[in-house]
Design an enzyme around this catalytic site. Structure first.
Site, PDB file in Angstrom:
ATOM      1  N   ALA A  56      37.336  36.415  37.639  1.00 37.43           N
ATOM      2  CA  ALA A  56      38.646  36.373  37.518  1.00 37.43           C
ATOM      3  C   ALA A  56      38.838  35.014  36.667  1.00 37.43           C
ATOM      4  O   ALA A  56      38.410  34.856  35.473  1.00 37.43           O
ATOM      5  CB  ALA A  56      39.580  36.286  38.733  1.00 37.43           C
ATOM      6  N   CYS A  57      40.023  34.289  36.988  1.00 38.67           N
ATOM      7  CA  CYS A  57      40.632  33.124  36.190  1.00 38.67           C
ATOM      8  C   CYS A  57      39.587  31.952  36.270  1.00 38.67           C
ATOM      9  O   CYS A  57      39.471  31.122  35.451  1.00 38.67           O
ATOM     10  CB  CYS A  57      41.637  32.633  36.550  1.00 38.67           C
ATOM     11  SG  CYS A  57      43.070  33.816  36.182  1.00 38.67           S
ATOM     12  N   SER A  58      38.527  32.035  37.161  1.00 38.82           N
ATOM     13  CA  SER A  58      37.543  30.939  37.343  1.00 38.82           C
ATOM     14  C   SER A  58      36.272  31.283  36.538  1.00 38.82           C
ATOM     15  O   SER A  58      35.358  30.584  36.604  1.00 38.82           O
ATOM     16  CB  SER A  58      37.200  30.865  38.877  1.00 38.82           C
ATOM     17  OG  SER A  58      38.199  30.124  39.644  1.00 38.82           O
ATOM     18  N   ALA A  59      36.482  32.339  35.700  1.00 37.36           N
ATOM     19  CA  ALA A  59      35.210  32.784  34.870  1.00 37.36           C
ATOM     20  C   ALA A  59      34.496  31.697  34.069  1.00 37.36           C
ATOM     21  O   ALA A  59      33.214  31.749  33.877  1.00 37.36           O
ATOM     22  CB  ALA A  59      35.528  34.114  34.170  1.00 37.36           C
TER      23      ALA A  59
END
Length: 370
Positions: free
Chosen positions: A154-157
């Protein structure tokens, strides 16, 4: 070893949607919906939709505009999603096309060629297909040997991708090309007052390599964390086609923003604080905190929790979401790309992304100028 981020690249599409344009479209849709369903709304069988305003969006998020793959379809109240041409299997996919553009810029900035790279990683929230891996498509288009794969946290990819690149180099790879391509407009529900304004489309790329002869940001410490939560969720997937009476439209992005804010901000601040303590670095000695670009108020609070309210100067946390909106995994890399020149030799920085999962990735770096 001195594993450094030595070059970054950025690509965004030409189409731009302002808050005002987005609100005009939403309000027209809301007005028509409420008129067509007036009887059910009056009977309490259906909830009336609410309109919005540009002022509300900016106050709630800090977002003023966003780049999108295609705007006319998004603003068309009979469609409310981008009009993207279906490409043949012999053409580059949209993610690969954007990734190649950003990658070429990162490669040029790092002074490397395709022959110098051993690994390609596409790390993002929104993959346009299950397989074959878009990373392999990018690898082939650039003429890179070695191997490639897609990953999603997700946004931490992006920060999790840096960790994978770091480990690959530790295991013998010379250089890694990390690509973050987010075509978020394809999953955004533009009918929803709560989320129609959040996302934007973009591509970033970075070169990670072991070197002592190139200027870059040396990776000093990596801290990753995940904890399952339903507060940010997207249920859209191929199994929806097999589900009885599946409501595919409502399986797209949904979040409980208040819970996310309340739970994620202290979690992120605690992780960054512990990381700095572990490395014996005073938070005041960090030149830039490149945080995930989801919400300006979140980043402001996280900064205050880490450095103290009295030391929380706005320039410590570069904000790019006013121009780009939330670009998921790519946001933290855009912030680095845009402001890397503001960090001097020997100064520290923190790359920290956070999102669905929950997932948090924090990377402590130090500028090394050769």
């Amino acid at each position: 070893m001195s594993i450094r981020i030595t070059g970054t690249g950025l690509y965004h599409p030409e189409d731009v949607i302002s808050n005002e344009e987005l609100v005009e479209s939403l309000n027209a849709y809301v007005e028509r919906f409420n008129l067509e369903n007036a009887e059910k709304i009056a009977a309490g069988e259906l909830e009336a939709l609410r309109g919005s305003s540009a002022e509300f969006i900016e106050k709630a998020s800090g977002v003023k505009r966003r780049y999108v793959a295609e705007k006319t379809g998004i603003l068309d109240i009979d469609r409310l999603r981008p009009k993207l041409r279906e490409r043949s299997n012999d053409e580059l996919s949209i993610q690969a096309e954007w990734g190649v553009i950003a990658a070429k810029q990162a490669m040029e900035n790092a002074g490397v060629t395709a022959e110098d790279i051993d690994v390609v990683i596409l790390s993002c929230s929104n993959l346009q297909r299950a397989y074959p891996a878009v990373a392999i498509e990018i690898q082939t288009a650039l003429g890179i040997q070695g191997y490639a794969y897609d990953m999603n946290v997700a946004c931490s990819a992006a920060t999790f991708g840096i960790k994978q690149a770091y480990d690959a180099i530790k295991a013998g790879a010379r250089r890694v090309l990390l690509v973050n391509v987010e075509v978020t407009s394809g999953h955004t529900d533009f009918r929803s007052r709560d989320c129609h304004f959040i996302f934007g489309d973009v591509a970033t790329a970075s070169i990670i390599e072991d070197t002592t002869t190139k200027t870059g940001f040396e990776v000093l410490d990596i801290n990753l964390f995940t904890q399952f939560s339903n507060n940010i969720r997207n249920n859209f997937g191929f199994l929806n086609m097999s589900e009885v009476d599946a409501d595919i439209d409502n399986n797209r992005f949904r979040q409980d923003g208040r819970k996310v804010f309340k739970e994620v901000c202290p979690l992120v601040a605690k992780m960054i604080t512990k990381q700095l303590q572990k490395n014996e670095i005073d938070p005041a000695n960090v030149k830039r905190y490149w945080l995930h670009q989801a919400n300006a108020s979140m980043n402001e609070l996280i900064l205050k929790l880490v450095v103290g309210k009295e030391n929380a100067q706005p320039d410590l946390v570069p904000i790019i979401l006013d121009e780009f909106a939330n670009t998921s995994s790519a946001g933290v890399m855009i912030a680095l790309h845009r402001t890397a020149h503001e960090v001097n030799d020997g100064e520290y920085g923190v790359l920290c992304s956070f999102g669905a999962g929950y997932s948090v990735g924090s990377i402590l770096v130090q500028k090394k100028v050769v």
